[in-house]
Structures are given as C-alpha cells and as structure tokens.
Design an enzyme around this catalytic site. Structure first.
Site, short mmCIF file in Angstrom:
data_model
loop_
_atom_site.label_atom_id
_atom_site.label_comp_id
_atom_site.label_asym_id
_atom_site.label_seq_id
_atom_site.Cartn_x
_atom_site.Cartn_y
_atom_site.Cartn_z
CD GLU A 92 -2.39 -1.05 2.87
OE1 GLU A 92 -3.01 -2.05 3.25
OE2 GLU A 92 -2.28 -0.03 3.58
CB CYS A 105 2.60 7.15 3.62
SG CYS A 105 2.97 5.87 4.83
CB CYS A 112 6.06 -5.84 9.29
SG CYS A 112 7.27 -5.04 10.37
CB CYS A 116 4.31 -3.07 16.59
SG CYS A 116 6.04 -2.60 16.41
CB CYS A 119 1.45 -2.39 13.70
SG CYS A 119 1.82 -1.99 11.98
N GLY A 159 5.99 -2.44 6.70
CA GLY A 159 7.38 -2.90 6.76
C GLY A 159 8.27 -2.06 7.66
CD GLU A 160 12.08 -0.96 11.15
OE1 GLU A 160 11.08 -0.52 11.75
OE2 GLU A 160 13.07 -0.24 10.91
CB SER A 191 8.88 5.73 10.50
OG SER A 191 8.35 5.42 11.77
CB SER A 214 7.85 3.59 16.21
OG SER A 214 7.65 4.01 14.87
CG LEU A 215 9.70 6.21 22.83
CD1 LEU A 215 10.97 5.37 22.85
CD2 LEU A 215 10.02 7.62 23.38
CG HIS A 216 4.60 3.55 19.69
ND1 HIS A 216 4.18 4.77 19.19
CD2 HIS A 216 4.89 2.79 18.59
CE1 HIS A 216 4.21 4.75 17.87
NE2 HIS A 216 4.64 3.58 17.48
CG ASN A 290 -5.03 4.95 12.60
OD1 ASN A 290 -5.99 5.65 12.40
ND2 ASN A 290 -3.81 5.25 12.19
CB CYS A 332 0.61 1.38 7.60
SG CYS A 332 1.02 1.31 9.34
N1 SAH Z 1 8.27 -0.12 10.89
C1 SAH Z 1 8.39 1.31 10.95
C2 SAH Z 1 7.54 2.04 9.94
C3 SAH Z 1 6.16 1.56 9.66
S1 SAH Z 1 4.91 1.90 10.84
C4 SAH Z 1 8.13 1.79 12.35
O1 SAH Z 1 7.79 0.98 13.21
O2 SAH Z 1 8.29 2.96 12.62
C5 SAH Z 1 4.67 3.65 10.76
C6 SAH Z 1 4.19 4.25 12.07
O3 SAH Z 1 2.81 3.91 12.33
C7 SAH Z 1 4.98 3.75 13.29
O4 SAH Z 1 5.21 4.82 14.15
C8 SAH Z 1 4.01 2.76 13.88
O5 SAH Z 1 4.32 2.49 15.20
C9 SAH Z 1 2.70 3.46 13.65
N2 SAH Z 1 1.50 2.62 13.77
C10 SAH Z 1 1.32 1.36 13.39
N3 SAH Z 1 0.07 0.93 13.66
C11 SAH Z 1 -0.55 1.97 14.22
C12 SAH Z 1 -1.86 2.18 14.73
N4 SAH Z 1 -2.78 1.21 14.73
N5 SAH Z 1 -2.17 3.40 15.23
C13 SAH Z 1 -1.24 4.38 15.25
N6 SAH Z 1 0.00 4.26 14.78
C14 SAH Z 1 0.35 3.07 14.29
#
Ligand code: SAH
Length: 341
Positions: A92, A105, A112, A116, A119, A159-160, A191, A214-216, A290, A332
C-alpha cells in the site's frame, strides 16, 4: 533470469552497459528513459539503437506495479493505493495533501516481522523485502495516476525500513539523484521501530532525512509488551543511538507516540516521556491510535489532550498528528489485510 533494471543507480547501470559491450554513456541515456521519462518498455527508448534495445530486452525487465484498488477520501483528498507486485503480492501507499505539498507514505516490505501489537501490517507476518524499484514505482505510479507532484515521502507504510537496509539506501540514492525524481532527502522521513545497530549505520551516511523513532512507551516493561523489538534493543540503547544520530547528522529526531487509552496515556507516562527525552533535540508526534479490527486498542480524546498539555508544560516540542483519510482506513496495513484475507 532477467535483471531488475530500475533498481540500479546510474553508476551501476553504466557498468552494466560496459558488460554488454556498450559505451558507458549509454547508461545515462537509459537511466533518463527509466527515471525521468519513466517509460514502461525498452521499445519506447527512441534514441537507443534497436540492437541495444534488443539486448536490454533479453537481459533485463522494467519492473511495474498494478493499481488493484484505489480509495479516495471524501473528507480530505487522501488517496490510498493498493498495488500488486509482479509476483502477486500486495503493498500500500497513501497520498496525502498538506498545505506545504503532497506527501506519499510508502511501504518497504511485504508484511513485517517486528510484531508491534497495535499494527495491522505485522499480523500476517513477513513475506519479503521490497526491491529499490518497487519502492520507486510506488512514487512514480502515484504521480502518474494522480497527476500530482510528490513533494515529500515518508517511509511509514508496511514494513520496517531498517530491516531492508541496503535496498532502502539504494532507493534513497536513486530518489535523490539529479536525473530522475531529484528529491532532496530533506523531504524524506524514515520511521523505525528501533533497530539500534542500523540507526548507527544510517548515521554514517549523513543523509539529510528526518529519522522518526516509534517509541510508544516510556518503560522497558511496557514497551516490550507492545513492541517485541524492545527485548532486543531497550529504551536506553535506543536513545543512545538517537543521540549519536543527532551528533553525526545535525538533524533533529522525531519521536512517534501512538496514544492508546489505558495502555500508555497516563500522566505518569507523560512525565516519563519528558524525563526520557530531556536534552534530546527532538519533536514528539502524538498519534491517536488507529483502531484495527484485530485488537481493541482505542484512543481517548480527553486523555490525549491532557497528555499533550503535560508535554508542553514540561517543555517538550509536541504536536497531535492530524488524522487524514479517516473514512478510507488510511492506517498502514489495513487495506492489504482486507484484500488478502
Ligand atoms: N516499521 C516502521 C515504519 C512503519 S509503521 C516503524 O515501526 O516505525 C509507521 C508508524 O505507524 C509507526 O510509528 C508505527 O508504530 C505506527 N503505527 C502502526 N500501527 C498503528 C496504529 N494502529 N495506530 C497508530 N499508529 C500506528
């Protein structure tokens, strides 16, 4: 097997021409056809002799993507493309309009392996890396189909990117080369979930791109729970790599924080974030999580705003990311999941 000609940078393509017994400069001409004029067939390369065109056709293929679905938001002109690759896999891209221009994007892998929890891209696991040409074609196809100019690119789709390091570096080189898309890497964000050894490696290239982390979560316990990569590279190691990246590149880092109600959105989390990022030249992007159908994570408006206010009071540079394409599931991995199930 034929070779993927769109994945060569100019120098490599010139070397390929020599291998074919041609003059090196032919490489430049072919490269222009591929990346500036973006032809789909060797037969369109009108200033190339027919004997060379035949040789090219025998040895190489011009990769392509097929748009199999296109969702257009009626709220904000966001367009989501579902592309089919030549081996039948799907990826996508999302094209978004901002005041400062159009941003695309893109995906860097099919699926992947990072796992996470929140995701959608990782749920069905990892299939394969994307080639440089498959990353470039997401840009070329979006521009061709929409008639718009892509002004900035974010590597935040499926993907990463740092897990596909060499292909991503090659893609960035071709993308920023003066012949072709000629996009300054200042307009690119990459990212990562935090592959520490690759962050150190990326710093050595001193690209002008913006690194997004992506810290979270602010404790190792919580981060390991929602992001398995943290078991390999913990928060302290990740932030050390970030400091090194800033020192080497002079670029500010962007931290992504998906705010999930009841998981990481308390005052203690906000205070923890302030403590962790103190003294680091950075920006924090708060993303209301999301919702995906496989998990029951959601965001809470009040908690989100209280979180943002605490960061601001604590002196952190933070913004709440605007949601685009809310009516077309622009997050994504969601469209590919629907399509493949
Ligand atoms: N693998 C990379 C890039 C792809 S994800 C990474 O982890 O950064 C792109 C961003 O979307 C990342 O910050 C990821 O943590 C975030 N993301 C993935 N699923 C999400 C969701 N359901 N809601 C909000 N952010 C999300």
């Amino acid at each position: 097997m034929k070779k993927d000609i769109l994945s060569y940078d100019l120098e490599e393509l010139c070397n390929e021409m020599e291998l074919l017994g041609e003059k090196k400069f032919r490489g430049k001409q072919v490269y222009e056809w591929l990346h500036t004029k973006r032809v789909h067939y060797f037969s369109n390369m009108s200033n190339i002799s027919s004997s060379l065109r035949t040789k090219l056709d025998d040895e190489y293929y011009i990769n392509s993507l097929k748009i199999v679905r296109k969702l257009e938001s009626s709220l904000d002109n966001t367009v989501k493309y579902l592309y089919e690759l030549i081996d039948g896999n799907h990826i996508e891209s999302v094209l978004m309009e901002y005041k400062h221009g159009n941003s695309l994007c893109i995906s860097t892998q099919v699926g992947c392996k990072m796992g996470c929890q929140f995701c959608a891209s990782t749920i069905a696991g990892f299939k394969r890396h994307l080639t440089p040409s498959e990353m470039l074609l997401q840009v070329y196809e979006a521009e061709r189909d929409s008639g718009k100019h892509v002004d900035s690119i974010v590597l935040m789709g499926i993907g990463e990117p740092l897990d596909n390091f060499d292909n991503v570096v090659k893609f960035l080189r071709i993308l920023s080369f003066e012949t072709g898309k000629n996009l300054s890497l200042r307009h690119v964000s990459l990212s990562t979930c935090g592959l520490v050894d690759k962050i150190y490696e990326l710093a050595e290239y001193r690209f002008g791109l913006t690194l997004s982390i992506s810290l979270h979560a602010v404790t190792d316990e919580k981060r390991s729970e929602i992001m398995p990569v943290n078991k390999k590279y913990n928060i302290a190691a990740l932030l050390q790599a970030c400091r090194d990246y800033i020192d080497k590149t002079g670029r500010r880092i962007s931290f992504e924080y998906a705010v999930i109600h009841g998981v990481n959105d308390t005052q203690a989390d906000a205070d923890g974030l302030i403590r962790l990022l103190k003294g680091i030249n950075c920006h924090v992007n708060l993303i209301p999580v999301n919702e995906i159908k496989e998990r029951d994570y959601r965001s809470d408006k009040n908690a989100l705003h209280a979180f943002a206010a605490t960061l601001e009071k604590g002196g952190l540079n933070a913004t709440i990311r605007r949601t685009l394409g809310a009516d077309i599931d622009a997050a994504c991995g969601q469209l590919r999941r629907e399509y493949e199930v």
